[in-house]
Design a protein around this motif. Structure first.
Motif, PDB file in Angstrom:
ATOM      1  N   LYS A 283     -16.226  -1.739  -2.758  1.00 43.76           N
ATOM      2  CA  LYS A 283     -15.496  -0.568  -3.236  1.00 43.76           C
ATOM      3  C   LYS A 283     -14.132  -0.441  -2.568  1.00 43.76           C
ATOM      4  N   LEU A 284     -14.002  -0.988  -1.375  1.00 44.15           N
ATOM      5  CA  LEU A 284     -12.722  -0.958  -0.676  1.00 44.15           C
ATOM      6  C   LEU A 284     -11.878  -2.185  -0.999  1.00 44.15           C
ATOM      7  N   ILE A 285     -12.513  -3.332  -1.131  1.00 38.12           N
ATOM      8  CA  ILE A 285     -11.776  -4.527  -1.545  1.00 38.12           C
ATOM      9  C   ILE A 285     -11.159  -4.304  -2.913  1.00 38.12           C
ATOM     10  N   ASP A 286     -11.831  -3.524  -3.739  1.00 43.70           N
ATOM     11  CA  ASP A 286     -11.325  -3.197  -5.063  1.00 43.70           C
ATOM     12  C   ASP A 286      -9.962  -2.492  -4.980  1.00 43.70           C
ATOM     13  N   ILE A 287      -9.747  -1.708  -3.948  1.00 46.79           N
ATOM     14  CA  ILE A 287      -8.456  -1.037  -3.770  1.00 46.79           C
ATOM     15  C   ILE A 287      -7.380  -2.056  -3.388  1.00 46.79           C
ATOM     16  N   GLU A 288      -7.758  -3.072  -2.637  1.00 44.66           N
ATOM     17  CA  GLU A 288      -6.807  -4.161  -2.349  1.00 44.66           C
ATOM     18  C   GLU A 288      -6.388  -4.846  -3.634  1.00 44.66           C
ATOM     19  N   MET A 289      -7.333  -5.065  -4.520  1.00 44.24           N
ATOM     20  CA  MET A 289      -7.012  -5.675  -5.809  1.00 44.24           C
ATOM     21  C   MET A 289      -6.094  -4.764  -6.639  1.00 44.24           C
TER      22      MET A 289
ATOM     23  N   PHE B 202       0.811  -1.212   0.000  1.00 41.61           N
ATOM     24  CA  PHE B 202       0.000   0.000   0.000  1.00 41.61           C
ATOM     25  C   PHE B 202       0.846   1.263   0.000  1.00 41.61           C
ATOM     26  N   GLY B 203       2.103   1.153   0.415  1.00 41.40           N
ATOM     27  CA  GLY B 203       2.986   2.303   0.326  1.00 41.40           C
ATOM     28  C   GLY B 203       3.334   2.673  -1.104  1.00 41.40           C
ATOM     29  N   LYS B 204       3.028   1.782  -2.053  1.00 40.91           N
ATOM     30  CA  LYS B 204       3.311   2.024  -3.468  1.00 40.91           C
ATOM     31  C   LYS B 204       2.030   2.187  -4.285  1.00 40.91           C
ATOM     32  N   LEU B 205       0.917   2.458  -3.621  1.00 45.08           N
ATOM     33  CA  LEU B 205      -0.361   2.546  -4.328  1.00 45.08           C
ATOM     34  C   LEU B 205      -0.377   3.677  -5.350  1.00 45.08           C
ATOM     35  N   GLU B 206       0.253   4.797  -5.027  1.00 41.98           N
ATOM     36  CA  GLU B 206       0.230   5.914  -5.969  1.00 41.98           C
ATOM     37  C   GLU B 206       0.878   5.521  -7.293  1.00 41.98           C
TER      38      GLU B 206
END
Length: 354
Positions: free
Chosen positions: A300-306, A123-127
């Motif tokens: 909608k949040l699980i989608d961010i995990e994907m 998640f530190g590399k999400l951007e």
């Protein structure tokens, strides 16, 4: 003994806080998630299984410093996970009970998977994933998630246990809700330790099953299917469930696998199922379905995990309908299951002359 489930829980970012405070409470979610993950990792919920204990006693039992442990417990208790009693001891709450290893609704491994190690780091590399389309996990670790799981045996154990934790509840609900007895052969692609398939077979004594999983998972499935009393009716296939699709099934089950892939890969899997099942086999896809609008939904949040961990995505009902249609299926209906899951039931579109 557990604290009263009806006791008020003070969640951060209440509706009467100023907007900037509410945003801060969301952005600072790690202040809540990390203490809970630490307490789960240390086994504090298990240590409280016999009743309330003082922080010093708990710290000695789990191998922690009393002061730091007490601060994590206080933070977790402020959102209803554990509770401090008037005498200063701590006890379980219903939510804290779900962190016990032996709890029937345990989510301990889910908490650890999301908040420690490789998936936390991604998640530190999400951007970068948002900017470039590259998997944040691959940016953080130099290899895709599933390749990493092949190398990191310890994390693989946590990951696979987390995937299994929610399957038991779903399987118990799905078996009586949908009549599978009319299907002679149930094929479960990527069926993990066999919990779902085994539970369905127990409800369908005349049916047989086929489970496709990676070799090391197949051996665990053999044990679980034996415990469920259905191993003699199940054929175990060691292989890649995205490539290895046995033919002749009357019903094909795909649980929480297609959301790991982009549309092209998911479509290729679905087309293999269409070819393997022929003109009459039903398809049961178990996934979260993203609803329209601005309302909250876990999908909608699980989608961010994907987005962070692989090239996958969650999809809305129209997106599923379109994807299934391209593969030669017609979506018949969507059946709500254990939140946030749904079961998408599809039938083959008959080919001309078929």
């Amino acid at each position: 003994m557990t604290a009263d489930a009806s006791a008020p829980i003070g969640l951060p970012g209440g509706p009467y806080d100023p907007p900037h405070v509410r945003v801060l409470s969301l952005a600072a979610a790690k202040w809540v998630s990390q203490p809970i993950a630490v307490l789960a990792s240390l086994g504090v919920a298990d240590a409280l299984g016999d009743g309330p204990r003082a922080v010093e006693d708990l710290a000695a039992a789990v191998g922690a410093r009393p002061g730091a442990l007490g601060r994590c417990l206080r933070a977790a208790a402020s959102v209803g996970v554990f509770a401090e009693r008037e005498d200063g001891t701590y006890e379980l709450t219903p939510m804290a009970g779900s962190l016990r290893v032996d709890a029937p609704d345990s989510i301990r491994n889910w908490v650890l998977m999301l908040n420690q190690g490789p998936m936390w780091d991604s998640f530190g590399k999400l951007e970068e994933a948002v900017r470039t389309g590259r998997s944040a996990f691959e940016v953080a670790h130099g290899r895709p998630l599933f390749e990493h799981l092949d190398k990191d045996v310890e994390f693989r154990g946590v990951y696979e246990s987390a995937m299994g934790e929610l399957t038991s509840e779903l399987a118990g609900e799905l078996a009586p809700a949908i009549d599978f007895s009319g299907y002679g052969t149930l094929v479960d692609l990527g069926g993990g330790d066999g919990e779902l398939l085994g539970t369905l077979l127990r409800h369908c004594p005349e049916s047989r099953g086929v489970l496709v999983e990676r070799p090391h998972v197949v051996e665990r499935a053999r044990v679980r299917l034996a415990e469920l009393g259905v191993v003699d009716r199940t054929r175990l296939v060691a292989g890649d469930a995205t490539e290895e699709v046995p033919s002749g099934g009357d019903a094909y089950l795909i649980k929480n696998m297609l959301h790991c892939f982009d549309d092209a890969t998911a479509l290729a899997v679905l087309r293999r199922v269409r070819e393997a099942g022929g003109e009459d086999a039903r398809l049961f896809v178990i996934e979260v379905v993203v609803p329209p609008g601005n309302g909250f939904h876990w999908a909608k949040l699980i989608d961010i995990e994907m987005l962070a961990d692989n090239d996958g995505r969650e999809r809305g009902e129209d997106e599923w309908r379109e994807l299934l249609g391209r593969a030669g299926f017609e979506l018949e209906r969507v059946v709500p299951a254990t939140p946030p899951q749904s079961v998408l039931i599809a039938r083959p579109v008959r080919r001309v002359g078929g």
